[in-house]
Design a protein around this motif. Structure first.
Motif, PDB file in Angstrom:
ATOM      1  N   SER A   1      25.801  79.985  -2.150  1.00 55.01           N
ATOM      2  CA  SER A   1      25.705  81.331  -1.583  1.00 55.01           C
ATOM      3  C   SER A   1      26.985  82.120  -1.841  1.00 55.01           C
ATOM      4  O   SER A   1      26.933  83.305  -2.212  1.00 55.01           O
ATOM      5  CB  SER A   1      25.429  81.232  -0.078  1.00 55.01           C
TER       6      SER A   1
ATOM      7  N   LEU B   1      27.034  83.101  -5.460  1.00 55.29           N
ATOM      8  CA  LEU B   1      26.097  84.193  -5.698  1.00 55.29           C
ATOM      9  C   LEU B   1      26.689  85.520  -5.240  1.00 55.29           C
ATOM     10  O   LEU B   1      26.597  86.527  -5.943  1.00 55.29           O
ATOM     11  CB  LEU B   1      24.767  83.931  -4.993  1.00 55.29           C
ATOM     12  N   ASP B   2      27.316  85.515  -4.072  1.00 56.92           N
ATOM     13  CA  ASP B   2      27.949  86.739  -3.573  1.00 56.92           C
ATOM     14  C   ASP B   2      29.041  87.219  -4.522  1.00 56.92           C
ATOM     15  O   ASP B   2      29.169  88.416  -4.792  1.00 56.92           O
ATOM     16  CB  ASP B   2      28.535  86.518  -2.175  1.00 56.92           C
TER      17      ASP B   2
ATOM     18  N   GLU C   1      29.224  86.631  -7.746  1.00 54.36           N
ATOM     19  CA  GLU C   1      28.575  87.139  -8.959  1.00 54.36           C
ATOM     20  C   GLU C   1      27.982  88.528  -8.714  1.00 54.36           C
ATOM     21  O   GLU C   1      28.060  89.404  -9.581  1.00 54.36           O
ATOM     22  CB  GLU C   1      27.480  86.177  -9.424  1.00 54.36           C
ATOM     23  N   LYS C   2      27.392  88.743  -7.540  1.00 53.97           N
ATOM     24  CA  LYS C   2      26.852  90.065  -7.222  1.00 53.97           C
ATOM     25  C   LYS C   2      27.966  91.100  -7.188  1.00 53.97           C
ATOM     26  O   LYS C   2      27.796  92.220  -7.666  1.00 53.97           O
ATOM     27  CB  LYS C   2      26.133  90.038  -5.865  1.00 53.97           C
ATOM     28  N   GLU C   3      29.100  90.746  -6.621  1.00 54.51           N
ATOM     29  CA  GLU C   3      30.239  91.656  -6.557  1.00 54.51           C
ATOM     30  C   GLU C   3      30.754  91.974  -7.970  1.00 54.51           C
ATOM     31  O   GLU C   3      31.066  93.124  -8.280  1.00 54.51           O
ATOM     32  CB  GLU C   3      31.362  91.050  -5.711  1.00 54.51           C
ATOM     33  N   THR C   4      30.816  90.965  -8.817  1.00 59.18           N
ATOM     34  CA  THR C   4      31.247  91.176 -10.198  1.00 59.18           C
ATOM     35  C   THR C   4      30.280  92.100 -10.928  1.00 59.18           C
ATOM     36  O   THR C   4      30.696  93.009 -11.650  1.00 59.18           O
ATOM     37  CB  THR C   4      31.334  89.820 -10.937  1.00 59.18           C
ATOM     38  N   LEU C   5      28.980  91.887 -10.722  1.00 58.63           N
ATOM     39  CA  LEU C   5      27.973  92.741 -11.350  1.00 58.63           C
ATOM     40  C   LEU C   5      28.093  94.180 -10.853  1.00 58.63           C
ATOM     41  O   LEU C   5      28.004  95.129 -11.636  1.00 58.63           O
ATOM     42  CB  LEU C   5      26.571  92.200 -11.074  1.00 58.63           C
ATOM     43  N   LYS C   6      28.337  94.336  -9.554  1.00 58.45           N
ATOM     44  CA  LYS C   6      28.491  95.674  -8.983  1.00 58.45           C
ATOM     45  C   LYS C   6      29.693  96.384  -9.610  1.00 58.45           C
ATOM     46  O   LYS C   6      29.618  97.559  -9.984  1.00 58.45           O
ATOM     47  CB  LYS C   6      28.681  95.571  -7.464  1.00 58.45           C
TER      48      LYS C   6
ATOM     49  N   LYS D   1      28.812  97.382 -13.192  1.00 63.88           N
ATOM     50  CA  LYS D   1      27.956  98.577 -13.219  1.00 63.88           C
ATOM     51  C   LYS D   1      28.751  99.834 -12.880  1.00 63.88           C
ATOM     52  O   LYS D   1      28.563 100.884 -13.494  1.00 63.88           O
ATOM     53  CB  LYS D   1      26.786  98.409 -12.253  1.00 63.88           C
TER      54      LYS D   1
END
Length: 179
Positions: free
Chosen positions: A93, A96-97, A99-104, A107
């Protein structure tokens, strides 16, 4: 707790006898199987069991020849496994968090028109990846790595030239301003 050691040992002996007497009464009156293990303040073990302490203990602790485990041992294994799975879930988890922050961030930088750097997009990449051993790579993999490195080199040379050109323009403009 009794402060004087001699009084504490005397009380222990009397109370131990009382516990054994109560355990014996349970066996006699109810037909229960009872096992009691007591450790003295000095660490010496004392036990009482009916029919025997070994018979009672074998119901809870698996022997080397038993293929069936006791419910207590099964519950303990289950608890350990659940803790391991919870820890694994928490790690996944958290990853995943991240990775989501990196993706944000990626973008956001793309929307602003800037190109994210590799170090920003993948901060967990090991430093010095170019030093990784290539002994285990096939010929095709080596050719692809060579091609990728050549492309990286060309991009770096181009960026260095652009930055040098921009900085020399700034230098020329600043010196002409003072003349």
């Amino acid at each position: 707790m009794i402060k004087e050691e001699e009084n504490r040992l005397i009380t222990f002996s009397k109370r131990r006898s009382g516990i054994y007497k109560k355990a014996c009464e349970l066996v006699t009156l109810c037909g229960a199987e009872v096992g009691v293990v007591i450790f003295s303040p000095s660490g010496k073990p004392f036990s009482y069991g009916s029919p025997s302490i070994d018979d009672v203990a074998s119901r809870f602790l698996p022997s080397q020849t038993d293929t069936q485990t006791s419910p207590i041992v099964e519950a303990q294994y289950r608890r350990v496994r659940i803790n391991e799975l919870n820890e694994h879930y928490n790690n996944m988890s958290n990853n995943l968090d991240a990775e989501k922050e990196t993706l944000k961030e990626h973008k956001k930088m793309t929307a602003e028109g800037s190109t994210p750097r590799a170090i920003d997009v993948a901060p967990n990449l090991p430093k010095g990846w170019w030093d990784a051993p290539v002994d285990g790579l096939s010929l095709d993999e080596l050719k692809q790595l060579h091609k990728n490195l050549e492309e990286l080199h060309a991009k770096m040379v181009k960026q260095v030239k652009e930055k040098m050109a921009n900085s020399s323009l700034c230098f020329i403009n600043s010196t002409s301003y003072y003349k």
